[in-house]
Design an enzyme around this catalytic site. Structure first.
Site, PDB file in Angstrom:
ATOM      1  N   GLY A 231      43.972  44.046  38.018  1.00 44.12           N
ATOM      2  CA  GLY A 231      44.931  43.534  37.044  1.00 44.12           C
ATOM      3  C   GLY A 231      46.327  43.475  37.625  1.00 44.12           C
ATOM      4  CB  SER A 232      49.582  43.176  35.964  1.00 43.31           C
ATOM      5  OG  SER A 232      49.776  44.341  35.186  1.00 43.31           O
ATOM      6  CB  THR A 235      48.609  47.344  34.191  1.00 43.11           C
ATOM      7  OG1 THR A 235      49.093  46.374  33.267  1.00 43.11           O
ATOM      8  CG2 THR A 235      47.588  48.229  33.495  1.00 43.11           C
ATOM      9  CB  CYS A 287      44.256  37.905  42.098  1.00 43.34           C
ATOM     10  SG  CYS A 287      42.609  38.268  42.759  1.00 43.34           S
ATOM     11  CD  GLU A 391      49.456  37.396  40.220  1.00 44.58           C
ATOM     12  OE1 GLU A 391      48.428  37.176  40.883  1.00 44.58           O
ATOM     13  OE2 GLU A 391      49.643  38.447  39.594  1.00 44.58           O
TER      14      GLU A 391
END
Length: 487
Positions: A231-232, A235, A287, A391
């Site tokens: 994920g990010s 996070t 990604c 991003e």
């Protein structure tokens, strides 16, 4: 008056059975903007029950031989493959991706993930050394860790969830998985197949809900010694903070700001269609997607002309239409975020050559409220721009010119991320030089997204910690022990 179709209501899968939740979250169909599914809004109570089920199942599952576990993983792969079309339809509807992408990429890769780790678990070897002068033999042994916490994202839902579940259970761990609350349906469908595949109750538990509630409860649970997260970066920072008091083992696969470097000796007949794919596949919501394209000045004009012309041919629309190339973005909020990046670039003086705000988007009547965006190409943009640094995770790419090899390496490395890069050149020496100097966990040359699952996957800098693959996943999901025998 015809009644509206009843909403799909998901349930958590804990200890081998489906368990209803006290509260639910709306999940939207990105291509229509309508609510079509209710997802459990799980928290500490549900995670506690799932962890207990996983702990209870661990002794039996971990004592099974690799061959026994391998046979079960292969059976699960067969069952998913048998229902491939149903899974693909669900993934397309839930995530907004085209049915073609779901059929040819997402679901086949989920099947491959189980088959790959079912095979690889049978072929690992441990180390052994001898100290003749001390009359000692040393060897290593590997054992599963325990309950694995697995948190997967919304862009490739079943693909990335199974990339975590497969190695975790192949190695003898039990799992508590939390898919994204925005794309939970195929995980729920997979749960229906577990018992038929022979997976004992409690080995795989799936708790649905948000990161803030269900995800945090999982990360903070003292009986979950390892967390695998995709994920990010933001996070991931919180996961690291919350895991620190427990010294948890972490595997973090995070974002990217991936460059394509196109030298003047590149084969544009191969480069252009591949770079279109690497920029806009899955709506740019991968990604590994290319969002910075560096083109050597001698071919810059030709590349740009041909690239934009081909980008305009990409069809955006109803994901269930097999002729569509670009489906819907995941949510209304994400669409607005991506659009805002384009507006910021324009405010800085950049030009949009095609896509957002330039070309008109014609959608079928049923998709007028969906979250669609055309493939967008930005030029005349500075390296310092947020569109070149952050991003975006949408169908947006920036094309800039460069002069020398030294210059482009420095510029390509000038971001906080380091996940993937592509290099286009027919000069083998140059390809090797550039690949070695790029700060990137993956470098593709004259291709994109060609993966050997045996090899390490992961990024440098803010793109993550750790690697995934046959050897790397095995090492992450097992504990190593050194045993010394004196004779």
């Amino acid at each position: 008056m015809a009644q509206s179709k009843a909403l799909l209501v998901l349930e958590n899968f804990i200890g081998g059975r489906f368990v209803p939740c006290s509260s639910y979250i709306d999940s939207y169909n990105p291509s229509t903007g309508d609510v079509y599914c209710k997802v459990p809004d799980s928290g500490k109570e549900e995670v506690e029950a799932a962890v207990k089920a996983a702990k209870d199942a661990f002794p039996i599952w971990s004592s099974k031989s690799p061959l026994e576990r391998s046979q079960i993983l292969n059976k699960l792969a067969d069952l998913i493959e048998h229902d491939l079309e149903a899974f693909a339809q669900a993934e397309s509807k839930d995530q907004g991706k085209t049915i073609t992408f779901a059929r040819t990429v997402d679901i086949p890769r989920a099947v491959s993930n189980f088959r790959f780790f079912a095979s690889s678990i049978l072929h690992h070897v441990t180390e052994c050394t001898e100290m003749a002068t001390m009359d000692c033999v040393h060897y290593t042994s590997r054992a599963p860790v325990g309950v694995a916490g697995l948190i997967s994202p919304w862009n490739l839902p079943l693909y990335l969830l199974t990339w975590k579940i497969a190695p975790a259970i192949a190695c003898g761990n039990t799992v508590v998985a939390k898919p994204s609350e925005m794309t939970s349906v195929t995980a729920w469908m997979m749960c229906k197949l577990l018992e038929k595949a022979g997976v004992p109750h409690g080995v795989v538990n799936v708790v649905f809900g948000t990161g803030a509630k269900a995800g945090e409860a999982l990360v903070c649970h003292p009986d979950v010694p390892l967390i695998s997260f995709t994920g990010s970066t933001l996070t991931a920072q919180r996961i690291m903070e919350k895991s620190a008091p427990y010294c948890k083992r972490l595997s973090l696969e995070l974002g990217g700001k991936n460059p394509a470097i196109i030298f003047d000796d590149a084969d544009l007949s191969q480069c252009i269609p591949t770079t279109l794919r690497s920029s806009f596949a899955n709506q740019g919501e991968i990604c590994l997607c290319t969002s910075r394209i560096f083109v050597q000045r001698g071919i810059y004009s030709e590349f740009l002309k041909r690239f934009v012309a081909e980008a305009k041919k990409w069809k955006t629309g109803n994901p269930s239409d097999p002729t569509v190339d670009v489906g819907a973005l995941i949510s209304k909020e994400h669409l607005e975020k991506v659009r805002n990046y384009v507006k910021k670039a324009q405010a800085e003086g950049a030009r949009v050559l095609c896509g957002e705000g330039v070309d008109s988007l014609a959608l079928p009547p049923g998709n007028q409220k969906g979250y669609f965006m055309l493939p967008t190409v930005i030029v005349d943009i500075k390296d310092e721009s947020c569109c070149m640094q952050e991003e975006i995770f949408g169908p947006v790419t920036c094309v800039v010119a460069f002069d020398t090899e030294e210059e482009v390496i420095k510029r390509a490395n000038g971001v906080k991320y380091g996940l993937a890069a592509t290099v286009w050149s027919s000069n083998v020496g140059r390809v090797h030089r550039v690949a070695h100097r790029l700060q990137s966990g993956l470098v593709w040359t004259n291709c994109w997204l060609v993966r050997d699952l045996n090899l390490p996957f992961g990024g440098m800098k803010a793109s993550g910690i750790g690697r995934e693959g046959a050897k790397d996943s095995y090492e992450f999901f097992t504990e190593v022990k050194t045993i010394t025998i004196k004779h």
